[in-house]
Design a protein around this motif. Structure first.
Motif, PDB file in Angstrom:
ATOM      1  N   GLN A 114       0.853  -1.181   0.000  1.00 52.59           N
ATOM      2  CA  GLN A 114       0.000   0.000   0.000  1.00 52.59           C
ATOM      3  C   GLN A 114       0.890   1.233   0.000  1.00 52.59           C
ATOM      4  O   GLN A 114       1.928   1.254   0.662  1.00 52.59           O
ATOM      5  CB  GLN A 114      -0.917   0.032   1.236  1.00 52.59           C
ATOM      6  N   ILE A 115       0.465   2.231  -0.730  1.00 52.36           N
ATOM      7  CA  ILE A 115       1.182   3.502  -0.810  1.00 52.36           C
ATOM      8  C   ILE A 115       0.203   4.588  -0.364  1.00 52.36           C
ATOM      9  O   ILE A 115      -0.855   4.754  -0.979  1.00 52.36           O
ATOM     10  CB  ILE A 115       1.677   3.787  -2.235  1.00 52.36           C
ATOM     11  N   ASN A 116       0.559   5.321   0.688  1.00 51.48           N
ATOM     12  CA  ASN A 116      -0.349   6.353   1.186  1.00 51.48           C
ATOM     13  C   ASN A 116      -0.258   7.600   0.296  1.00 51.48           C
ATOM     14  O   ASN A 116       0.595   7.691  -0.580  1.00 51.48           O
ATOM     15  CB  ASN A 116      -0.100   6.653   2.671  1.00 51.48           C
ATOM     16  N   PRO A 117      -1.135   8.581   0.507  1.00 49.35           N
ATOM     17  CA  PRO A 117      -1.161   9.766  -0.370  1.00 49.35           C
ATOM     18  C   PRO A 117       0.141  10.583  -0.398  1.00 49.35           C
ATOM     19  O   PRO A 117       0.386  11.314  -1.364  1.00 49.35           O
ATOM     20  CB  PRO A 117      -2.317  10.603   0.201  1.00 49.35           C
ATOM     21  N   THR A 118       1.003  10.456   0.626  1.00 45.75           N
ATOM     22  CA  THR A 118       2.280  11.162   0.604  1.00 45.75           C
ATOM     23  C   THR A 118       3.370  10.363  -0.118  1.00 45.75           C
ATOM     24  O   THR A 118       4.497  10.821  -0.222  1.00 45.75           O
ATOM     25  CB  THR A 118       2.762  11.498   2.024  1.00 45.75           C
TER      26      THR A 118
END
Length: 84
Positions: free
Chosen positions: A76-80
């Motif tokens: 998973q890659i967060n918005p930052t």
């Protein structure tokens, strides 16, 4: 060819489906796209793992990646752009 005699592109139905929902498509951030590129390069060139799904989770805003020969790699890659 559609019944009306007009040719439809293969993605027309996909584009229409996106637009039907809430009327606004949530898109990944630039930071997420850069991180996705790096992770995709690593998965396919170093780990030699196929990528099966890349999806934006509208609940969390995270990009979700499902990869691996037996679909055992979940990223998973967060918005930052941070890899979780």
């Amino acid at each position: 060819m559609a019944a009306s005699g007009h040719h439809r592109s293969g993605t027309a139905g996909i584009d229409e489906g996106w637009q039907r929902g809430s009327g606004k498509v949530k898109e990944p951030t630039v930071a997420q796209l850069k991180s996705l590129y790096r992770q995709s390069q690593w998965l396919t060139n170093v780990a030699l793992a196929p990528i099966h799904i890349v999806r934006l989770d509208e609940r969390t805003g995270n990009l979700f990646i499902l990869a691996g020969t037996e679909e055992t790699i979940e990223l998973q890659i967060n918005p930052t752009g941070e890899l979780l």
